[in-house]
Design an enzyme around this catalytic site. Structure first.
Site, short mmCIF file in Angstrom:
data_model
loop_
_atom_site.label_atom_id
_atom_site.label_comp_id
_atom_site.label_asym_id
_atom_site.label_seq_id
_atom_site.Cartn_x
_atom_site.Cartn_y
_atom_site.Cartn_z
N HIS A 64 0.83 -1.22 0.00
CA HIS A 64 0.00 0.00 0.00
C HIS A 64 0.86 1.27 0.00
CE1 HIS A 64 -2.91 3.04 1.06
NE2 HIS A 64 -2.33 3.22 2.24
N HIS A 89 3.93 6.81 5.38
CA HIS A 89 2.73 7.50 5.86
C HIS A 89 1.90 6.75 6.90
CE1 HIS A 89 0.26 5.29 2.85
NE2 HIS A 89 -0.75 5.59 3.64
N ASP A 90 1.99 5.43 6.92
CA ASP A 90 1.19 4.70 7.91
C ASP A 90 2.02 4.16 9.07
OD1 ASP A 90 -1.42 4.99 7.02
OD2 ASP A 90 -1.25 3.36 5.57
N GLU A 93 1.01 5.72 12.54
CA GLU A 93 -0.33 5.35 12.94
C GLU A 93 -0.46 3.86 13.27
OE1 GLU A 93 -3.48 6.24 10.22
OE2 GLU A 93 -4.98 5.97 11.78
N ASP A 94 0.20 3.03 12.48
CA ASP A 94 -0.04 1.59 12.60
C ASP A 94 1.05 0.80 13.31
OD1 ASP A 94 -2.32 2.13 11.22
OD2 ASP A 94 -1.62 1.37 9.29
N ASP A 156 -3.10 8.56 -1.18
CA ASP A 156 -3.49 7.49 -0.26
C ASP A 156 -4.94 7.08 -0.52
OD1 ASP A 156 -3.51 5.77 1.96
OD2 ASP A 156 -4.04 7.39 3.35
MN MN Z 1 -2.68 4.69 3.87
#
Ligand code: MN
Length: 758
Positions: A64, A89-90, A93-94, A156
């Site tokens: 992704h 980018h993630d 957050e993840d 995204d």
């Molecule tokens: Mn994303």
């Protein structure tokens, strides 16, 4: 580990590496500086951070971020900083990594973007988004000052939409709805036309699968018919353009399923009645970037010789680009089958901008000569609603552009959490008046984010504002300075005026009583004397000052009024410095000496206006814009510059009477070396192809460049302006004479201003 699992892992690994290699290849083919190292570092870090995690589709998660980076690079045209941020980018957050980790490894810039992206997905676009989505959208934009955050978020979202099939249906609706409501308009606003269309179509497909399928089927059914129409229609165009030696390509633009559906919905018509499904796009490579504009019109002239143009469907987005930077010339022509077909004429550059938005400008910036800079600046000005920095640093275009999509607005909250839109630079006082006049007129201060601030406090986006009032508070004249909104200013003025009117009357009464008490007459002369004494311009000002007790009438006033004559000193301030009289010869002489230009200009000699001189030393007056051949004069201004005016110019007339010693006789000696813009006004009886006739005469017969053209038809009368580049008055005369030969043309005249719709 089983064989099966090992095999799967190997396959995944291969897929990941292939994806990344493709990204690198795409990046290396761009004009960006090549920073492969940091991109590879970001990839390895993200891959390791997301290790073992799969997407719903079964793919390894890292696919992704790679895809998002691919979109950012390939479809939006972004560089290494954005590619790294997209890859990462993630991560925050993840995974367990923090923004600090990213900053330590990749520096503050990338970390900031990742931080922005994390905040968006967690906060604003969480569950609270639905209630006030429109405002949250704007709030989001004003709170993030790096435009890349938004661009990567769009990338995204595009990838999530492309892979939406593997989500549960309810999730699909939510994401599709949000996309249509927030991301597609955002993409449009940023000029990312292609992405906008894809986002809309994907949303439509998931929100209305049956209708989407129906429209797709109908498009398929009518495809052959359209192709035939396209081929028939474009054949003579190709022939003509080939003959002219133009480098071009012609494409068929098929309206997107979403646009078709949207039109069916809003216009309440069936598919069969949508006639603009096919449009024709002519994309050309200008022979010279300078001629781009002219060639656009040239192509228009050529093709309207083949097909009749619709008289009022010329859309000149070339001279008047849309706010997102879109440029093209749209014309609608009658095909031989009796059907109107829209033709969009654009250069390759305009086409790139139409599809990729501002990011496309990267390409045209790298040329790095002056023309390109100028072009870039020009373009930036046209999208000033979007970006507020007109002079980007040559080093990094994107870095200097602050996200300012809604720069003219800020968003503040009431104590109850309601969002209010205010113009930028609004103060607490503006906010008070925007809610209620009573709140405004009794405002004593405010609490912004629970901190006490004065009325004049400037608000920022995201502030929470509570207005404090007091019943005894009254509107003060100084408040005008704290108010920036038209509404607050108007209210303050109105309230003050109302109060002033009362006070003025009181002052007038008081003055009348004072005069009669002193046995003085109430007459204009006496009132005037008092005005002069107290420095007021009008009697009304004097009355209200008396009413407000800012002046108290007394001895001084009586003495003044009883004097025989007003002293010359008191009158002096009413005399305009350069008007006749009022100054001794000595003073005049002094002034002349002061203003005598340092650069030696012999005002007795005729100043020769040579091409070099015009380019370097003299300014052409903006008020009257003289061109060679016009009767002109020179004027030396306070900055010691020579300005060339037309002799009949109104501004020049004033200068002639006031500053006679600074005028110069001039003589044009430019020959044909320079081009000057000149405006021509035309009016006549509307007929098919009038615009074509005009541009034909000017560009084809006279070979003059049209810079701008605007024609409007009302009730069968056309009226408009043309701006051309000419060498001198002789050229203008020839053009006017030729234009007058057009039968329908009734008025052709040179004017000072080019006018079009605002
Ligand atoms: Mn994303």
């Amino acid at each position: 580990m089983t064989d099966e699992k090992q095999k799967q892992e190997q396959a995944d690994e291969e897929m990941i590496n292939q994806g990344f290699q493709k990204l690198l290849d795409t990046y290396l083919a761009t004009k960006h500086r090549k920073k492969v190292e940091i991109i590879t570092k970001a990839f390895n870090f993200a891959k390791q951070a997301h290790k073992g995690v799969k997407r719903r589709s079964g793919e390894p998660y890292i696919m992704h971020p790679i895809a998002v980076a691919q979109i950012a690079c390939e479809e939006i045209g972004l560089g290494s900083t954005s590619i790294c941020a997209a890859l990462l980018h993630d991560v925050v957050e993840d995974t367990d990594y923090t923004v600090e980790d990213i900053e330590n490894l990749f520096g503050p810039k990338i970390a900031q973007i990742v931080d922005g992206l994390t905040k968006i997905s967690g906060g604003i676009f969480g569950d609270r988004a639905s209630a006030q989505a429109e405002n949250f959208k704007k709030l989001l934009l004003t709170m993030n000052d790096d435009i890349r955050v938004i661009l990567i978020k769009i990338a995204d979202r595009l990838h999530n939409m492309r892979t939406l099939g593997s989500m549960l249906p309810n999730k699909q609706y939510k994401i599709a709805g949000e996309t249509l409501y927030i991301y597609a308009p955002l993409a449009n606003r940023l000029g990312l036309n292609k992405i906008k269309t894809e986002l809309e179509d994907l949303s439509f497909k998931y929100e209305h699968p049956e209708e989407y399928a129906r429209i797709e089927a109908m498009l398929k059914e009518t495809k052959e018919e359209r192709e035939e129409l396209f081929n028939d229609f474009t054949a003579p165009i190709r022939e003509k353009l080939d003959k002219k030696g133009i480098k071009y390509r012609i494409l068929a633009r098929i309206k997107s399923p979403y646009s078709i559906w949207n039109k069916m919905q809003t216009k309440h018509i069936p598919f069969e009645e949508i006639y603009d499904i096919l449009a024709v796009r002519i994309i050309f490579e200008p022979t010279d970037p300078e001629m781009e504009l002219n060639e656009c019109f040239g192509i228009y002239v050529s093709i309207s010789k083949i097909y009749k143009p619709h008289p009022d469907r010329l859309r000149d987005w070339v001279n008047h680009p849309k706010s997102n930077g879109y440029q093209a010339l749209h014309v609608t022509l009658m095909s031989n089958k009796g059907q109107w077909i829209e033709v969009q004429i654009r250069s390759e550059r305009m086409n790139d901008i139409a599809e990729q938005g501002f990011a496309a400008h990267w390409k045209y910036k790298d040329g790095n000569n002056h023309e390109d800079e100028g072009e870039l600046e020009k373009w930036l000005r046209t999208i000033k609603e979007i970006l507020d920095d007109p002079q980007p640093d040559a080093m990094d275009f994107l870095d200097t552009i602050k996200l300012n999509l809604f720069a003219s607005e800020i968003f503040v909250f009431t104590p109850k959490g309601e969002i209010k839109t205010m113009p930028q630079n609004s103060t607490a006082l503006d906010f008070a008046f925007s809610i209620h006049t009573f709140l405004g007129s009794h405002c004593i201060g405010a609490k912004v984010n629970h901190k006490l601030v004065p009325l004049s406090h400037k608000l920022q986006s995201g502030d929470q504002v509570e207005i404090l009032t007091s019943k005894s508070q009254r509107v003060q004249p100084s408040w005008i300075n704290f108010a920036s909104t038209a509404k607050a200013k108007a209210k303050i003025h109105a309230i003050l005026k109302r109060e002033q009117r009362g006070m003025q009357q009181a002052g007038e009464d008081k003055l009348q009583a004072f005069l009669s008490q002193e046995n003085l007459e109430w007459n204009d002369d006496n009132i005037h004397k008092l005005c002069v004494l107290h420095n007021f311009k009008t009697p009304e000002e004097l009355y209200s000052a008396i009413g407000f007790k800012t002046i108290i009438l007394g001895e001084e006033d009586i003495n003044e009024l009883k004097k025989e004559k007003a002293s010359a000193n008191n009158w002096k301030k009413f005399i305009i410095p350069f008007a006749f009289g009022g100054k001794s010869n000595k003073e005049k002489q002094q002034e002349e000496n002061d203003k005598e230009p340092a650069q030696k200009i012999d005002s007795k000699k005729i100043l020769r206006l040579t091409p070099e001189g015009i380019q370097k030393n003299y300014l052409i007056a903006d008020c009257c814009k003289p061109i060679p051949g016009d009767d002109a004069l020179g004027f030396i201004n306070d900055k010691n510059q020579i300005i060339i005016h037309k002799r009949q110019c109104k501004v020049a007339a004033k200068l002639k009477s006031g500053f006679g010693n600074r005028l110069l006789a001039v003589q044009w000696e430019t020959g044909k070396a320079l081009d000057f813009p000149v405006n021509i006004y035309i009016k006549g009886i509307d007929a098919m192809g009038i615009l074509h006739k005009v541009s034909d005469i000017v560009t084809e017969q006279l070979n003059v460049n049209i810079r701008k053209i605007f024609i409007e038809t009302v009730d069968g009368i056309f009226e408009g302006h043309i701006q051309l580049y000419v060498h001198n008055v002789e050229d203008v005369k020839v053009i006017i004479k030729n234009l007058q030969k057009i039968e329908e043309m009734k008025v052709v005249t040179r004017v000072e201003k080019f006018e079009d719709r605002p």
